[in-house]
Design an enzyme around this catalytic site. Structure first.
Site, PDB file in Angstrom:
ATOM      1  N   HIS A 162       0.783  -1.636  -0.002  1.00  0.00           N
ATOM      2  CA  HIS A 162      -0.068  -0.360  -0.009  1.00  0.00           C
ATOM      3  C   HIS A 162       0.690   1.400   0.185  1.00  0.00           C
ATOM      4  O   HIS A 162       2.178   1.330  -0.132  1.00  0.00           O
ATOM      5  CB  HIS A 162      -0.471   0.146   1.287  1.00  0.00           C
ATOM      6  CG  HIS A 162      -1.726  -1.140   0.928  1.00  0.00           C
ATOM      7  ND1 HIS A 162      -3.070  -0.302   0.123  1.00  0.00           N
ATOM      8  CD2 HIS A 162      -2.644  -1.886   2.093  1.00  0.00           C
ATOM      9  CE1 HIS A 162      -4.011  -1.411   0.103  1.00  0.00           C
ATOM     10  NE2 HIS A 162      -3.620  -1.922   1.139  1.00  0.00           N
TER      11      HIS A 162
ATOM     12  N   CYS B 125       0.531   2.318  -4.975  1.00  0.00           N
ATOM     13  CA  CYS B 125      -0.999   3.456  -5.894  1.00  0.00           C
ATOM     14  C   CYS B 125       0.412   4.348  -6.299  1.00  0.00           C
ATOM     15  O   CYS B 125       0.795   4.825  -5.991  1.00  0.00           O
ATOM     16  CB  CYS B 125      -1.519   3.730  -5.138  1.00  0.00           C
ATOM     17  SG  CYS B 125      -2.958   1.814  -4.617  1.00  0.00           S
TER      18      CYS B 125
END
Length: 249
Positions: A139, A231
């Site tokens: 993440h 991301c």
């Protein structure tokens, strides 16, 4: 009527508290509970053991048993696949592999529910340096946890000084050198793990051409590569891809 309005106010306050917890407290915890780093310095006792083993004829009577350092991580989580370390960043984490690519998005190394998840290997990979293309996901966390520091590779100065990193599997300390950096949409073409004929060679060329920097790191179809993925919010449904070739000696 007053009772009705009172219940509405209480319900609104409860919703505000739930929103605050999941979007401010949980989603951006500043503490991440991980095991002690596997990349520890050799102790004086370790050196003495190695010296003794090197100078002593090993027999059944004096044979020394040295437990694999990775065993303690297997005891904590049998999904353990290795340890990733990138110098001068917060990226110093154990790596696991689940039965799919969803579980560890929401569970930490101890298999506890956690919005930060943990760093995990693509479930299609075998690990242990056996794959032509190994993929690690993590993440992007606002306060620097997990793979947030990968965006520092969008700076050419940082890249030039930190082009190599370590991913140690339970038996081998492996060194990788970056040959491509690029933000992109969530394109599945960049996370292929099986190749036929000359597909892998073409795949490498594609990754080189996608790079936002011109890098002279040599990589060929005979090499194994590793990709770090997180991301990236500069692109709609974006990802940041860091591709590196194994240069372990």
């Amino acid at each position: 009527m007053k009772k009705k309005y009172g219940l509405m106010i209480l319900s609104s306050l409860l919703l505000v508290q739930i929103f605050y917890y999941y979007n401010v407290v949980s989603a951006q915890r500043k503490d991440v509970k991980v095991p002690e780093s596997a990349l520890v310095q050799t102790t004086a006792n370790d050196k003495e053991v190695k010296k003794t083993m090197a100078t002593t004829k090993i027999t059944e009577e004096n044979r020394l048993f040295v437990r694999n350092e990775a065993a303690k991580y297997y005891d904590l989580n049998p999904d353990y696949m290795g340890w990733l370390n990138i110098a001068d960043t917060a990226i110093d984490y154990p790596v696991v592999r689940g039965e799919d690519n969803d579980y560890y998005l929401k569970h930490n190394f101890y298999k506890e529910e956690d919005v930060l998840g943990t760093i995990f290997m693509d479930y299609r990979n075998a690990g242990m340096g056996l794959d032509k293309h190994t993929i690690l996901y993590g993440h992007y966390a606002k306060y620097g946890q997990m793979f947030k520091d990968l965006d520092r590779y969008l700076s050419e100065d940082f890249l030039s000084e930190h082009s190599e990193f370590i991913f140690s599997d339970p038996f081998t300390k492996r060194t990788y050198k970056i040959f491509s950096v690029h933000p992109s949409d969530a394109n599945v073409d960049f996370i292929n793990v099986t190749f036929e004929d000359n597909e892998f060679s073409n795949f490498i060329d594609t990754l080189k051409n996608e790079s936002i920097f011109s890098l002279d790191t040599p990589v060929s179809a005979e090499d194994n590569i590793l990709t770090l993925v997180t991301c990236n919010y500069d692109v709609n449904d974006g990802r940041l891809f860091i591709h590196a070739v194994e240069i372990t000696e």
